[in-house]
Design a protein around this motif. Structure first.
Motif, mmCIF file in Angstrom:
data_model
loop_
_atom_site.group_PDB
_atom_site.id
_atom_site.type_symbol
_atom_site.label_atom_id
_atom_site.label_comp_id
_atom_site.label_asym_id
_atom_site.label_seq_id
_atom_site.Cartn_x
_atom_site.Cartn_y
_atom_site.Cartn_z
ATOM 1 N N MET A 1 0.848 -1.199 0.000
ATOM 2 C CA MET A 1 0.000 0.000 0.000
ATOM 3 C C MET A 1 0.879 1.243 0.000
ATOM 4 S SD MET A 1 -3.035 1.044 2.663
ATOM 5 C CE MET A 1 -4.079 -0.324 2.190
ATOM 6 N N ASP A 2 0.762 2.072 -1.040
ATOM 7 C CA ASP A 2 1.587 3.268 -1.184
ATOM 8 C C ASP A 2 1.001 4.401 -0.347
ATOM 9 O OD1 ASP A 2 3.293 5.225 -1.928
ATOM 10 O OD2 ASP A 2 2.703 5.297 -4.042
ATOM 11 N N LEU A 3 1.789 4.887 0.613
ATOM 12 C CA LEU A 3 1.318 5.935 1.511
ATOM 13 C C LEU A 3 1.957 7.284 1.196
ATOM 14 C CD1 LEU A 3 1.308 4.008 4.924
ATOM 15 C CD2 LEU A 3 -0.556 4.299 3.289
ATOM 16 N N GLN A 4 2.582 7.397 0.033
ATOM 17 C CA GLN A 4 3.216 8.641 -0.356
ATOM 18 C C GLN A 4 2.329 9.427 -1.319
ATOM 19 O OE1 GLN A 4 6.204 9.617 0.960
ATOM 20 N NE2 GLN A 4 6.087 7.750 2.193
ATOM 21 N N TYR A 5 2.263 10.751 -1.114
ATOM 22 C CA TYR A 5 1.542 11.601 -2.047
ATOM 23 C C TYR A 5 2.297 11.677 -3.374
ATOM 24 C CZ TYR A 5 -1.603 13.518 1.547
ATOM 25 O OH TYR A 5 -2.566 13.685 2.506
ATOM 26 N N THR A 6 1.555 11.771 -4.461
ATOM 27 C CA THR A 6 2.148 12.006 -5.770
ATOM 28 C C THR A 6 2.542 13.480 -5.883
ATOM 29 O OG1 THR A 6 0.053 12.561 -6.826
ATOM 30 C CG2 THR A 6 0.655 10.221 -6.744
ATOM 31 N N PRO A 7 3.373 13.851 -6.857
ATOM 32 C CA PRO A 7 3.694 15.281 -7.041
ATOM 33 C C PRO A 7 2.442 16.132 -7.232
ATOM 34 C CG PRO A 7 5.231 13.921 -8.283
ATOM 35 C CD PRO A 7 4.185 12.993 -7.745
ATOM 36 N N GLU A 8 1.457 15.622 -7.965
ATOM 37 C CA GLU A 8 0.219 16.363 -8.176
ATOM 38 C C GLU A 8 -0.532 16.566 -6.864
ATOM 39 O OE1 GLU A 8 1.635 14.593 -11.831
ATOM 40 O OE2 GLU A 8 1.123 13.689 -9.895
ATOM 41 N N GLN A 9 -0.512 15.555 -5.996
ATOM 42 C CA GLN A 9 -1.197 15.685 -4.718
ATOM 43 C C GLN A 9 -0.486 16.682 -3.801
ATOM 44 O OE1 GLN A 9 -1.253 11.506 -3.732
ATOM 45 N NE2 GLN A 9 -3.395 11.277 -4.380
ATOM 46 N N HIS A 10 0.847 16.715 -3.866
ATOM 47 C CA HIS A 10 1.589 17.717 -3.106
ATOM 48 C C HIS A 10 1.218 19.118 -3.580
ATOM 49 C CE1 HIS A 10 4.194 15.457 -0.434
ATOM 50 N NE2 HIS A 10 4.511 14.620 -1.419
ATOM 51 N N ARG A 296 -3.587 11.211 11.393
ATOM 52 C CA ARG A 296 -3.249 11.386 9.976
ATOM 53 C C ARG A 296 -3.096 10.023 9.294
ATOM 54 N NH1 ARG A 296 0.316 15.122 10.383
ATOM 55 N NH2 ARG A 296 -0.926 16.812 9.481
ATOM 56 N N CYS A 297 -2.463 9.086 9.956
ATOM 57 C CA CYS A 297 -2.307 7.741 9.384
ATOM 58 C C CYS A 297 -3.660 7.067 9.195
ATOM 59 C CB CYS A 297 -1.416 6.886 10.282
ATOM 60 S SG CYS A 297 0.317 7.378 10.297
ATOM 61 N N MET A 298 -4.545 7.185 10.178
ATOM 62 C CA MET A 298 -5.847 6.536 10.078
ATOM 63 C C MET A 298 -6.738 7.206 9.037
ATOM 64 S SD MET A 298 -5.941 3.834 11.801
ATOM 65 C CE MET A 298 -7.680 3.431 11.867
ATOM 66 N N ALA A 299 -6.616 8.515 8.871
ATOM 67 C CA ALA A 299 -7.402 9.199 7.843
ATOM 68 C C ALA A 299 -6.975 8.737 6.453
ATOM 69 C CB ALA A 299 -7.243 10.712 7.972
ATOM 70 N N LEU A 300 -5.671 8.588 6.250
ATOM 71 C CA LEU A 300 -5.186 8.107 4.956
ATOM 72 C C LEU A 300 -5.589 6.656 4.737
ATOM 73 C CD1 LEU A 300 -3.601 8.616 2.401
ATOM 74 C CD2 LEU A 300 -1.500 8.088 3.647
ATOM 75 N N TYR A 301 -5.525 5.860 5.798
ATOM 76 C CA TYR A 301 -5.962 4.460 5.710
ATOM 77 C C TYR A 301 -7.441 4.380 5.324
ATOM 78 C CZ TYR A 301 -7.345 -0.167 7.471
ATOM 79 O OH TYR A 301 -7.876 -1.432 7.606
ATOM 80 N N ALA A 302 -8.254 5.231 5.922
ATOM 81 C CA ALA A 302 -9.689 5.234 5.602
ATOM 82 C C ALA A 302 -9.911 5.567 4.137
ATOM 83 C CB ALA A 302 -10.419 6.240 6.491
#
Length: 378
Positions: A1-10, A296-302
């Motif tokens: 599971m990729d937990l890194q933002y893409t450049p566009e998301q940054h 923050r981790c749980m929000a991204l997991y959701a």
């Protein structure tokens, strides 16, 4: 599971944070909250210009083709600025259900104008006494010739005070609490027989209660799911998207409280030195920071688990995230208020307003006890 933002998301995150910083400070927010509309119509149009209103919708629908992580980035910004515009109500809830079960013609009529900032949507499903059960719906939908007649009441419709179109859930069969037998309709806010009572909530957000007395809706306004799916399934999925969006918003609000409290501990002088030199307060500040990272981790997991095709697994993940957000929001909010002292709950200081919003987020779409039961039931 990729937990890194893409450049566009940054880039998206930076643009949202820049808008909040430059155009939506706390004094502006207070003026908007006190206005008759309750949000800034000009900001709503700017959201459309930025493309924020089109983020979660596919290119075929006229959107950008983003996902729940992208929506979460915007919602985190909403939390940072305590933005009052009905993003959750219109984009995530009302627009989300239209996207799931609306026809191409229905999307062209209501979803695309919403993405352009020309229309605000709201989802009306909850009813008095339903608590957090999305299927406890007693409002009725009866087909009479070529039209449908809607009767019943709806409570706590987020954004229902200003929406021009309402996605209303009513029951054509079955009993309250049953998933089957639900229907969805798009109803104009000024439709004959529809009355709404608008009000401001504890945190400054706006909502409305609805009364439907013989509201007639043309069959073309009925949202018909594709073969093999039910309105109830789509409703549950949209509510899960709402949970993930609220989790991201809570992260934004908590981040501001952590930064504000740390700055206060560094600058507030007592007995000739900053109160942040007190070791007990340092420990509490560490607890707040850790809680923010956990949230923050749980929000991204959701957000990532919304892609899960296994409905019970998705429900467990969203309930786990909501329970964690409940815990961390309570800890961060209470600690921020307590370490600011009595002024932490005054109207003049932003801290108390963030605490109020976090308190309402904890109740949105089910409190911790309700989600604990849902988690164990899967």
């Amino acid at each position: 599971m990729d937990l890194q933002y893409t450049p566009e998301q940054h880039q998206l995150r930076e643009s949202v944070e820049r808008f909040v910083r430059e155009a939506y400070d706390f004094s502006h927010r207070r003026r908007v909250a006190a206005s008759e509309l309750g949000h800034d119509a000009d900001c709503w149009r700017r959201y459309a210009d930025f493309g924020w209103l089109a983020i979660p919708f596919s290119e075929a629908e006229g959107g950008i083709g983003g996902d729940a992580v992208d929506t979460g980035i915007v919602m985190e910004g909403v939390g940072r600025g305590l933005l009052l515009e009905p993003y959750l109500a219109s984009v995530v809830l009302g627009g989300g259900l239209l996207s799931l079960i609306g026809s191409e013609a229905q999307k062209a009529e209501w979803l695309q104008p919403m993405m352009a900032g020309e229309l605000r949507l709201a989802l009306a499903y909850a009813e008095p006494g339903s608590r957090y059960d999305p299927f406890h719906i007693a409002a009725t939908a009866r087909q009479e010739g070529g039209v449908w007649r809607l009767d019943g009441t709806k409570a706590l419709v987020y954004g229902g005070d200003c929406a021009e179109a309402l996605v209303v859930i009513a029951r054509s069969a079955g009993a309250p609490g049953e998933r089957a037998g639900l229907q969805a309709f798009v109803v104009d806010a000024d439709a004959p027989g529809l009355s709404r009572t608008a009000y401001a909530m504890h945190d400054g957000q706006r909502a409305a209660d609805l009364r439907l007395d013989g509201v007639t809706v043309d069959a073309s306004r009925r949202l018909v799911p594709a073969h093999g799916t039910e309105v109830g399934d789509a409703l549950e999925r949209v509510v899960d998207h709402g949970i993930a969006a609220l989790a991201a918003e809570a992260v934004g609000a908590m981040a501001v409280l952590v930064d504000t409290t740390l700055d206060y501990l560094k600058t507030r002088q007592q007995f000739g030195r900053p109160i942040g030199t007190n070791q007990a307060l340092q420990h509490r500040m560490v607890d707040m920071t850790i809680a923010l990272d956990e949230a923050r981790c749980m929000a991204l997991y959701a957000a990532l688990m919304l892609r899960e095709a296994d409905a019970p697994a998705r429900r467990r993940a969203l309930s786990a995230a909501k329970m964690e957000i409940d815990r961390t929001a309570r800890l961060v909010g209470q600690e921020a208020v307590q370490m600011h002292g009595a002024m932490g709950v005054t109207e003049e200081l932003a801290v108390g307003h963030y605490f109020k919003r976090l308190s309402m987020i904890r109740l949105g779409f089910g409190d911790a006890d309700w989600h604990a039961e849902r988690y164990m039931a899967q």
